[in-house]
Write a protein that holds these residues in place. Sequence first.
Motif, PDB file in Angstrom:
ATOM      1  N   SER A 172      58.762 -27.980  31.608  1.00 30.16           N
ATOM      2  CA  SER A 172      57.261 -28.195  31.937  1.00 30.16           C
ATOM      3  C   SER A 172      57.191 -27.896  33.413  1.00 30.16           C
ATOM      4  O   SER A 172      55.941 -27.691  33.840  1.00 30.16           O
ATOM      5  N   ASN A 212      52.327 -32.899  37.027  1.00 30.98           N
ATOM      6  CA  ASN A 212      52.007 -33.547  35.708  1.00 30.98           C
ATOM      7  C   ASN A 212      53.186 -33.514  35.035  1.00 30.98           C
ATOM      8  O   ASN A 212      53.902 -32.633  34.244  1.00 30.98           O
ATOM      9  N   ALA A 234      53.227 -32.899  30.715  1.00 32.97           N
ATOM     10  CA  ALA A 234      52.509 -31.574  30.386  1.00 32.97           C
ATOM     11  C   ALA A 234      53.128 -31.425  29.178  1.00 32.97           C
ATOM     12  O   ALA A 234      54.355 -31.408  28.990  1.00 32.97           O
ATOM     13  N   TYR A 282      49.354 -24.391  29.324  1.00 26.53           N
ATOM     14  CA  TYR A 282      48.438 -24.502  30.255  1.00 26.53           C
ATOM     15  C   TYR A 282      48.820 -25.431  31.022  1.00 26.53           C
ATOM     16  O   TYR A 282      48.835 -25.035  32.368  1.00 26.53           O
ATOM     17  N   GLU A 283      49.249 -26.670  30.780  1.00 26.29           N
ATOM     18  CA  GLU A 283      49.667 -27.945  31.670  1.00 26.29           C
ATOM     19  C   GLU A 283      50.911 -27.314  32.253  1.00 26.29           C
ATOM     20  O   GLU A 283      51.097 -27.814  33.681  1.00 26.29           O
ATOM     21  N   GLN A 302      50.071 -24.922  35.216  1.00 24.26           N
ATOM     22  CA  GLN A 302      49.866 -25.643  36.474  1.00 24.26           C
ATOM     23  C   GLN A 302      50.685 -26.289  37.374  1.00 24.26           C
ATOM     24  O   GLN A 302      50.640 -26.000  38.394  1.00 24.26           O
ATOM     25  N   ASN A 303      51.925 -26.739  36.646  1.00 20.58           N
ATOM     26  CA  ASN A 303      53.209 -27.388  37.290  1.00 20.58           C
ATOM     27  C   ASN A 303      53.718 -26.134  37.982  1.00 20.58           C
ATOM     28  O   ASN A 303      54.143 -26.331  39.395  1.00 20.58           O
ATOM     29  N   LYS A 325      50.612 -37.588  37.719  1.00 24.09           N
ATOM     30  CA  LYS A 325      49.975 -37.615  36.074  1.00 24.09           C
ATOM     31  C   LYS A 325      51.268 -38.021  35.331  1.00 24.09           C
ATOM     32  O   LYS A 325      52.237 -37.026  35.061  1.00 24.09           O
TER      33      LYS A 325
END
Length: 332
Positions: free
Chosen positions: A40, A62, A65, A69-70, A73-74, A136
């Motif tokens: 992740s 996050n 994740a 998509y998540e 972002q990381n 998160k």
Amino acid sequence: MAASNIGMMDGAYFVGRNEILAWINTTLQLGLSKVEEAASGAVACQLMDAAHPGAVPMHKVNFDAKTEYEMIQNYKVLQDVFNKLKITKHIEVNKLTKGRPLDNLEFMQWMKRYCDSVNGGFMNSYNASERRESSKGGKETNRRTSVPSQAPAKSSSATHKAQASSHGAKKANGHAPNAPPSRSAKPSPANSAGPAYDEQITELKLLVDSLEKERDFYFSKLRDVEILCQSPEVEHLPIVNAIHKVLYAAEDDPSMMAEAQAMISQQQQSEQPMLSPILEASEERPAKQEAHKRKSISDLELEEFGMASSSRQRLSDISDVQLCGSPLTSFT
């Protein structure tokens, strides 16, 4: 840093999977059992935060994740940290987010090499759980991590209580304390073999990933050869046709290779007669030139001889006129 451009043959890429997992779990106070659990990108972000405290905005990371998509972002957060620290390491996000063991293992090997190069790898004062609180899913991760550490204590106390109760029951029944344990107390073979099976599965996954990389490498080479053979300048040559025959063979047939070699040998035989008249012409050309020179010289000599003979003929005609009694000669 020098570790940002380490080669693939560096010793960092020969560190084992178990050593990498132990290092991650010790540094970040986690309980990872597989390298691909770091796919992740959150683990890599916190490792950079441990190497450079405060450099990573942990509130943007996050740990929960799940979707691609998540995860991306990381990795964007990680790439921003790399840019800020002027680290030129290329992050292969598309491969890492797929969770392939080999790709994630190589990236974690690089991360360990880099973190070891920063301050000698000493990160004992780093409080990973506290830094994760602002992320998160960080609290849930800390909660999941703390459960396994408490489980052994609970299980040991429960085992102790069970042993005490069974010992009291034996005394009440008058059994000897050294009586052999019952068969039900033995651990089941399935539970003991579980970790071994998991390790074998992971090793097989790594082997499959390595074979897939090797397959893709050789396929790209064959594709380059095919594109080169499709060029208009060479696609009609017999040797290119032989290469096509080898490339497009449906199965491994020894006769196919013999046919390809026969096509090349026929090309060589067809080219040999075409070259011989040229060689003969090149050999005959100097002889013809020499003969032409000789002919021109002989023609010049004949012309000179003819001119000389005609002049002699004129002189003889004049003398004949004088002798035959010309009016001019009689007058004198």
